[in-house]
Design a protein around this motif. Structure first.
Motif, PDB file in Angstrom:
ATOM      1  N   LEU A 148      35.450  40.278   9.813  1.00 49.77           N
ATOM      2  CA  LEU A 148      35.278  41.095   8.526  1.00 49.77           C
ATOM      3  C   LEU A 148      35.290  42.553   9.046  1.00 49.77           C
ATOM      4  CD1 LEU A 148      34.522  41.804   5.557  1.00 49.77           C
ATOM      5  CD2 LEU A 148      32.062  40.907   6.308  1.00 49.77           C
ATOM      6  N   LEU A 149      34.460  42.786  10.053  1.00 51.89           N
ATOM      7  CA  LEU A 149      34.487  44.259  10.451  1.00 51.89           C
ATOM      8  C   LEU A 149      35.559  44.636  10.801  1.00 51.89           C
ATOM      9  CD1 LEU A 149      32.445  46.703  11.033  1.00 51.89           C
ATOM     10  CD2 LEU A 149      32.034  45.799  13.309  1.00 51.89           C
ATOM     11  N   ALA A 150      36.648  43.986  11.803  1.00 49.10           N
ATOM     12  CA  ALA A 150      37.718  44.356  12.240  1.00 49.10           C
ATOM     13  C   ALA A 150      38.753  44.615  10.880  1.00 49.10           C
ATOM     14  CB  ALA A 150      38.371  43.262  12.895  1.00 49.10           C
ATOM     15  N   ARG A 151      38.728  43.496  10.025  1.00 52.37           N
ATOM     16  CA  ARG A 151      39.602  43.726   8.741  1.00 52.37           C
ATOM     17  C   ARG A 151      39.268  44.902   7.814  1.00 52.37           C
ATOM     18  NH1 ARG A 151      38.160  39.616   5.808  1.00 52.37           N
ATOM     19  NH2 ARG A 151      37.002  40.711   4.439  1.00 52.37           N
ATOM     20  N   GLU A 152      38.068  45.444   7.743  1.00 56.27           N
ATOM     21  CA  GLU A 152      37.465  46.721   6.981  1.00 56.27           C
ATOM     22  C   GLU A 152      37.462  47.797   7.598  1.00 56.27           C
ATOM     23  OE1 GLU A 152      37.396  46.651   3.515  1.00 56.27           O
ATOM     24  OE2 GLU A 152      38.168  44.479   3.903  1.00 56.27           O
ATOM     25  N   THR A 153      37.709  47.788   9.089  1.00 57.29           N
ATOM     26  CA  THR A 153      37.694  49.128   9.593  1.00 57.29           C
ATOM     27  C   THR A 153      39.163  49.588   9.835  1.00 57.29           C
ATOM     28  OG1 THR A 153      37.519  48.171  11.708  1.00 57.29           O
ATOM     29  CG2 THR A 153      35.380  49.010  10.915  1.00 57.29           C
ATOM     30  N   ASN A 154      40.051  48.804  10.134  1.00 59.51           N
ATOM     31  CA  ASN A 154      41.460  48.997  10.653  1.00 59.51           C
ATOM     32  C   ASN A 154      42.491  48.391  10.115  1.00 59.51           C
ATOM     33  OD1 ASN A 154      40.995  51.381  12.373  1.00 59.51           O
ATOM     34  ND2 ASN A 154      39.779  49.959  13.256  1.00 59.51           N
ATOM     35  N   GLY A 155      41.966  47.517   9.162  1.00 58.06           N
ATOM     36  CA  GLY A 155      43.146  46.751   8.465  1.00 58.06           C
ATOM     37  C   GLY A 155      44.147  47.132   7.374  1.00 58.06           C
ATOM     38  N   ASP A 156      44.257  48.418   7.393  1.00 58.48           N
ATOM     39  CA  ASP A 156      45.367  49.095   6.751  1.00 58.48           C
ATOM     40  C   ASP A 156      46.311  49.968   7.480  1.00 58.48           C
ATOM     41  OD1 ASP A 156      43.374  51.003   7.740  1.00 58.48           O
ATOM     42  OD2 ASP A 156      43.237  52.228   5.982  1.00 58.48           O
ATOM     43  N   LEU A 157      46.676  49.484   8.647  1.00 58.93           N
ATOM     44  CA  LEU A 157      47.672  50.291   9.380  1.00 58.93           C
ATOM     45  C   LEU A 157      48.925  50.287   8.576  1.00 58.93           C
ATOM     46  CD1 LEU A 157      48.086  51.956  11.784  1.00 58.93           C
ATOM     47  CD2 LEU A 157      48.797  49.841  12.943  1.00 58.93           C
ATOM     48  N   ALA A 158      49.346  49.326   8.169  1.00 55.16           N
ATOM     49  CA  ALA A 158      50.641  49.233   7.306  1.00 55.16           C
ATOM     50  C   ALA A 158      50.608  50.179   6.341  1.00 55.16           C
ATOM     51  CB  ALA A 158      50.838  47.692   6.620  1.00 55.16           C
ATOM     52  N   ARG A 159      49.780  50.359   5.489  1.00 59.58           N
ATOM     53  CA  ARG A 159      49.675  51.649   4.590  1.00 59.58           C
ATOM     54  C   ARG A 159      49.677  53.089   5.181  1.00 59.58           C
ATOM     55  NH1 ARG A 159      44.276  49.166   1.668  1.00 59.58           N
ATOM     56  NH2 ARG A 159      44.761  46.986   1.827  1.00 59.58           N
ATOM     57  N   VAL A 160      49.306  53.131   6.505  1.00 62.52           N
ATOM     58  CA  VAL A 160      49.219  54.431   7.166  1.00 62.52           C
ATOM     59  C   VAL A 160      50.539  54.892   7.713  1.00 62.52           C
ATOM     60  CG1 VAL A 160      47.942  55.724   8.785  1.00 62.52           C
ATOM     61  CG2 VAL A 160      46.832  54.213   7.406  1.00 62.52           C
ATOM     62  N   LEU A 161      51.418  53.819   8.172  1.00 61.26           N
ATOM     63  CA  LEU A 161      52.423  54.073   8.924  1.00 61.26           C
ATOM     64  C   LEU A 161      53.476  54.882   8.296  1.00 61.26           C
ATOM     65  CD1 LEU A 161      53.080  50.991  10.709  1.00 61.26           C
ATOM     66  CD2 LEU A 161      52.651  53.098  11.798  1.00 61.26           C
ATOM     67  N   PRO A 162      53.769  54.784   6.818  1.00 61.52           N
ATOM     68  CA  PRO A 162      54.695  55.539   6.168  1.00 61.52           C
ATOM     69  C   PRO A 162      54.373  56.978   5.968  1.00 61.52           C
ATOM     70  CG  PRO A 162      54.475  53.724   5.023  1.00 61.52           C
ATOM     71  CD  PRO A 162      53.414  53.739   6.031  1.00 61.52           C
ATOM     72  N   HIS A 163      52.943  57.220   6.085  1.00 66.47           N
ATOM     73  CA  HIS A 163      52.374  58.576   5.893  1.00 66.47           C
ATOM     74  C   HIS A 163      52.747  59.502   7.296  1.00 66.47           C
ATOM     75  CE1 HIS A 163      49.726  62.146   5.205  1.00 66.47           C
ATOM     76  NE2 HIS A 163      48.915  61.596   6.019  1.00 66.47           N
ATOM     77  N   TRP A 164      52.466  58.602   8.401  1.00 65.92           N
ATOM     78  CA  TRP A 164      52.824  59.065   9.801  1.00 65.92           C
ATOM     79  C   TRP A 164      54.033  59.533   9.991  1.00 65.92           C
ATOM     80  CZ3 TRP A 164      49.467  55.300  13.267  1.00 65.92           C
ATOM     81  CH2 TRP A 164      48.100  55.404  13.169  1.00 65.92           C
ATOM     82  N   ARG A 165      55.051  58.595   9.569  1.00 67.59           N
ATOM     83  CA  ARG A 165      56.329  58.864   9.850  1.00 67.59           C
ATOM     84  C   ARG A 165      56.843  60.170   9.020  1.00 67.59           C
ATOM     85  NH1 ARG A 165      57.096  53.170   8.629  1.00 67.59           N
ATOM     86  NH2 ARG A 165      57.307  52.197  10.365  1.00 67.59           N
ATOM     87  N   ALA A 166      56.364  60.343   7.750  1.00 70.35           N
ATOM     88  CA  ALA A 166      56.469  61.561   7.075  1.00 70.35           C
ATOM     89  C   ALA A 166      56.143  62.906   7.683  1.00 70.35           C
ATOM     90  CB  ALA A 166      56.121  61.316   5.529  1.00 70.35           C
ATOM     91  N   LYS A 167      54.841  62.720   8.092  1.00 76.22           N
ATOM     92  CA  LYS A 167      54.406  63.973   8.873  1.00 76.22           C
ATOM     93  C   LYS A 167      55.042  64.225  10.006  1.00 76.22           C
ATOM     94  CE  LYS A 167      50.019  65.062   8.682  1.00 76.22           C
ATOM     95  NZ  LYS A 167      48.606  65.124   9.023  1.00 76.22           N
ATOM     96  N   ALA A 168      55.249  63.058  10.936  1.00 78.95           N
ATOM     97  CA  ALA A 168      56.459  63.273  12.174  1.00 78.95           C
ATOM     98  C   ALA A 168      57.753  63.932  11.825  1.00 78.95           C
ATOM     99  CB  ALA A 168      56.573  62.054  12.818  1.00 78.95           C
ATOM    100  N   ALA A 169      58.311  63.375  10.731  1.00 79.20           N
ATOM    101  CA  ALA A 169      59.583  63.979  10.365  1.00 79.20           C
ATOM    102  C   ALA A 169      59.510  65.541  10.174  1.00 79.20           C
ATOM    103  CB  ALA A 169      59.960  63.424   9.121  1.00 79.20           C
ATOM    104  N   ALA A 170      58.126  65.877   9.371  1.00 77.99           N
ATOM    105  CA  ALA A 170      58.209  67.193   8.777  1.00 77.99           C
ATOM    106  C   ALA A 170      57.654  68.096  10.435  1.00 77.99           C
ATOM    107  CB  ALA A 170      56.867  67.168   8.008  1.00 77.99           C
TER     108      ALA A 170
END
Length: 271
Positions: A148-170
């Motif tokens: 439960l702690l693992a899921r709620e702390t870092n279980g959203d990486l899939a949602r974060v990756l598109p944002h990182w890609r956009a920032k890396a491209a910029a």
């Protein structure tokens, strides 16, 4: 606290303390305390906290950044964010022993909410060191290294990756080398923390040390160990090399997000 970062009852021990701050960083911490108190005052400020390598006593002068969590009585406004940004800029300008300042703002209600109980609440109770005001950790539970702690702390990486890609491209097109370094540090640290919390319940403990986290991850996923060591390296000493950032975002990141979801599930959505 034992070698797995646990107290005698098996709950995660709070890391960091003001008496662990190294002499080089004491003036920085004192200035941060003064700036926060003067800027926000008792009407807006509930409490403030340090987190990261400085309160853990592992910071490196000229390399490490200063990380702060500020709890406000009410939801942060644009003016609050502007004030926090000004504090960060002043500290970064005045103290060469730090390389950047990160300030998180949140309301007391948010930090103590049921939705944030195993994310922002855990972060404050276990990873933050009190700096100013009453400690909100007294109103939060003790935490164990669970799925439960693992899921709620870092279980959203899939949602974060598109944002990182956009920032890396910029960043590849227009940003300065300093901007690219900041992005690589962010991505490196978050990748390692996600890798560690993926295996945290199996290992049965807690650490915030990037190198230890990468090595522990490698015990369970040896085929990905070298990539995770690279993530730890740039989390400590960021790199402007777009190839390194690309490896983390487009190779290790997608695999890690899929494995995380398969093992622990997805983090509860936030508004």
């Amino acid at each position: 606290m034992d070698v797995r970062g646990l107290d005698h009852d098996g709950t995660i021990a709070r890391e960091g303390a003001l008496d662990r701050v190294q002499p080089a960083f004491i003036p920085v911490v004192d200035a941060a305390r003064s700036h926060i108190a003067e800027t926000f005052g008792s009407t807006r400020l509930h409490s403030a906290y340090l987190y990261g390598s400085i309160p853990r006593g592992t910071a490196t002068p000229g390399v490490s950044d200063l990380d702060l969590q500020i709890a406000l009585h009410d939801e942060p406004t644009e003016a609050d964010h502007a004030d926090a940004k000004a504090i960060g800029a002043a500290l970064d300008r005045d103290f060469p022993q730090i390389e950047g300042v990160g300030i998180l703002l949140a309301s007391v209600g948010n930090l103590l909410s049921e939705l944030e109980r195993h994310d922002a609440g855990f972060f404050l109770a276990c990873l933050c060191t009190p700096l100013l005001g009453p400690d909100l950790a007294a109103q939060l539970p003790r935490y164990r290294p669970t799925s439960l702690l693992a899921r709620e702390t870092n279980g959203d990486l899939a949602r974060v990756l598109p944002h990182w890609r956009a920032k890396a491209a910029a960043a590849a097109q227009a940003a300065t080398e300093a901007d690219r370094r900041r992005l690589s540090r962010l991505v490196g640290r978050r990748t390692v923390r996600t890798g560690f919390t993926l295996i945290m319940p199996r290992w049965g403990g807690w650490t915030s040390d990037l190198d230890q986290s990468a090595e522990l991850f490698g015990r369970y996923y040896p085929e990905r160990a070298e990539r995770m060591r690279t993530a730890a390296s740039i989390g400590r000493v960021p790199s402007p090399d777009p190839a390194v950032l690309g490896m983390l975002i487009d190779d290790l990141g997608p695999w890690l997000a899929a494995e995380y979801t398969a093992v622990h599930g997805e983090k509860a959505p936030r508004p």
